[in-house]
Design an enzyme around this catalytic site. Structure first.
Site, PDB file in Angstrom:
ATOM      1  N   HIS A  12      11.178  25.726  -9.116  1.00  0.00           N
ATOM      2  CA  HIS A  12      10.306  26.898  -9.224  1.00  0.00           C
ATOM      3  C   HIS A  12      11.021  28.168  -8.729  1.00  0.00           C
ATOM      4  O   HIS A  12      10.414  29.043  -8.122  1.00  0.00           O
ATOM      5  CB  HIS A  12       8.975  26.675  -8.513  1.00  0.00           C
ATOM      6  CG  HIS A  12       9.077  26.394  -7.035  1.00  0.00           C
ATOM      7  ND1 HIS A  12       8.243  25.520  -6.379  1.00  0.00           N
ATOM      8  CD2 HIS A  12       9.906  26.875  -6.066  1.00  0.00           C
ATOM      9  CE1 HIS A  12       8.549  25.490  -5.090  1.00  0.00           C
ATOM     10  NE2 HIS A  12       9.550  26.308  -4.884  1.00  0.00           N
ATOM     11  N   HIS A  59       5.081  29.999  -0.116  1.00  0.00           N
ATOM     12  CA  HIS A  59       6.239  30.577   0.583  1.00  0.00           C
ATOM     13  C   HIS A  59       5.764  31.721   1.489  1.00  0.00           C
ATOM     14  O   HIS A  59       6.137  32.874   1.294  1.00  0.00           O
ATOM     15  CB  HIS A  59       7.269  31.065  -0.433  1.00  0.00           C
ATOM     16  CG  HIS A  59       7.774  29.987  -1.348  1.00  0.00           C
ATOM     17  ND1 HIS A  59       7.034  29.492  -2.405  1.00  0.00           N
ATOM     18  CD2 HIS A  59       8.943  29.304  -1.349  1.00  0.00           C
ATOM     19  CE1 HIS A  59       7.734  28.554  -3.018  1.00  0.00           C
ATOM     20  NE2 HIS A  59       8.885  28.414  -2.410  1.00  0.00           N
ATOM     21  N   HIS A 193      19.528  22.992  -2.967  1.00  0.00           N
ATOM     22  CA  HIS A 193      19.837  24.393  -2.694  1.00  0.00           C
ATOM     23  C   HIS A 193      19.683  24.717  -1.216  1.00  0.00           C
ATOM     24  O   HIS A 193      18.902  24.075  -0.514  1.00  0.00           O
ATOM     25  CB  HIS A 193      18.997  25.344  -3.547  1.00  0.00           C
ATOM     26  CG  HIS A 193      17.510  25.347  -3.323  1.00  0.00           C
ATOM     27  ND1 HIS A 193      16.702  24.249  -3.482  1.00  0.00           N
ATOM     28  CD2 HIS A 193      16.683  26.359  -2.960  1.00  0.00           C
ATOM     29  CE1 HIS A 193      15.436  24.581  -3.255  1.00  0.00           C
ATOM     30  NE2 HIS A 193      15.393  25.869  -2.923  1.00  0.00           N
ATOM     31  N   GLU A 240      12.306  20.481  -0.542  1.00  0.00           N
ATOM     32  CA  GLU A 240      11.196  20.701  -1.485  1.00  0.00           C
ATOM     33  C   GLU A 240      10.998  19.499  -2.413  1.00  0.00           C
ATOM     34  O   GLU A 240       9.913  19.301  -2.957  1.00  0.00           O
ATOM     35  CB  GLU A 240      11.452  21.948  -2.330  1.00  0.00           C
ATOM     36  CG  GLU A 240      11.291  23.246  -1.558  1.00  0.00           C
ATOM     37  CD  GLU A 240      11.398  24.482  -2.441  1.00  0.00           C
ATOM     38  OE1 GLU A 240      10.971  25.548  -2.002  1.00  0.00           O
ATOM     39  OE2 GLU A 240      11.914  24.378  -3.585  1.00  0.00           O
TER      40      GLU A 240
END
Ligand code: FE2
Length: 313
Positions: A12, A59, A193, A240
């Site tokens: 995302h 977030h 990431h 995530e």
């Protein structure tokens, strides 16, 4: 009865949303990313789900750092796009499904998963970017969406096993909802990431591809993977991916992988995407060879012994 027909996982990345909003999707860098979702759009147009359950993480848009529920379910009638610092994204307001959401909350809480009930919430790129990737940029999202937010921003996030088990609780909840709804479950985030520190920009393609393989074929082993391995192998934000296990837990044990896409990089992350369908019948077991009855076995042994004795003579 409602039923889950498939699960979809997708990164995302916020920069994907910015590329859509700034009309950069045809630029070569971004075309490589968006072209990987063309088949997914076709699949989605054919599947026509009645409801989507989107497992994503906030977030610090809806919850801030003052209040971070581990698992939260949106039971509101609608969820406007959040302002993440540049104004709300120009995407449609997400329509919820309060009746099904309340049913899932009740079923899961009575099943041992204490979801936080959220009756007012804005949703950020964690939820809207995956919708764009599979629906494009319509004036209205084609079906209601129930957001389920998972904390992966402040330690400790839930374990992969807990996420996988939550998926199973969601599956039981859907199966007990009386209306005939076809449901697709999204798992969002990842893949490898890290956005800060000495390892910023880390991408581990080997790990990501193994994760996708196991997501389809061996999710139980994946669910046992500890946080430290996500951190070490997939970077700080790679955690995530535990949200993909909620999606996988909501599906049947055996699934059909109908599509997979992986590309590197998009912004500073690896982009991964998979579509798994339910409804795969387990292969029929081969009938066990019948053991000869005891008497017959004895007779056979006697005959063989007699033959051997004659030969020796
Ligand atoms: Fe994220």
């Amino acid at each position: 009865m409602a039923k889950i027909i498939a699960g979809i996982s997708s990164s995302h990345v916020p920069a994907i949303g910015a590329a859509i909003d700034n009309k950069q999707t045809e630029e070569p860098y971004w075309k490589r990313v968006f072209s990987g979702f063309e088949k997914s759009k076709q699949w989605m147009a054919a599947a026509k789900p009645d409801v989507i359950i989107a497992i994503y993480n906030d977030h610090a848009s809806a919850f801030s750092v003052e209040l971070i529920p581990t698992f939260a379910i949106g039971c509101a009638a609608e969820f406007p796009p959040a302002d993440e610092g540049w104004g709300p994204r120009p995407v449609p307001v997400v329509q919820g499904h309060p009746e099904l959401a309340s049913h899932i909350a009740t079923s899961c809480i009575l099943d041992g998963f204490d979801l936080t009930i959220v009756n007012r919430m804005e949703v950020d790129h964690g939820l809207t970017v995956p919708l764009n990737l599979v629906f494009g940029s319509p004036t209205e999202w084609p079906c209601p969406v129930i957001p389920i937010a998972v904390n992966v921003v402040q330690y400790p996030p839930p374990t992969g096993q807990r996420c996988y088990d939550l998926g199973k609780a969601i599956r039981r909840a859907i199966a007990s909802f009386p209306a005939d709804l076809r449901v697709v479950v999204f798992g969002t985030g990842g893949m490898s990431h890290q956005i800060s520190g000495p390892r910023a920009g880390l991408i581990n393609q080997k790990f990501d591809k193994a994760f996708l393989d196991n997501l389809t074929k061996n999710p139980k082993a994946l669910a046992r993977m500890p946080h430290i391995e996500y951190m070490r192998e997939a970077g700080a934000e790679g955690i995530e991916m535990v949200m993909w296990l909620v999606m996988r837990g909501a599906l049947e044990d055996k699934v059909k992988e109908v599509y997979r896409f992986y590309t590197v990089p998009a912004s500073n992350t690896a982009v991964g995407h998979i579509i798994l369908e339910n409804g795969v019948k387990a292969p029929a077991r081969k009938p066990a060879r019948k053991a000869a009855p005891k008497k017959a076995r004895k007779a056979t042994t006697r005959k063989a012994t007699t033959r051997a004795a004659r030969k020796a003579a």
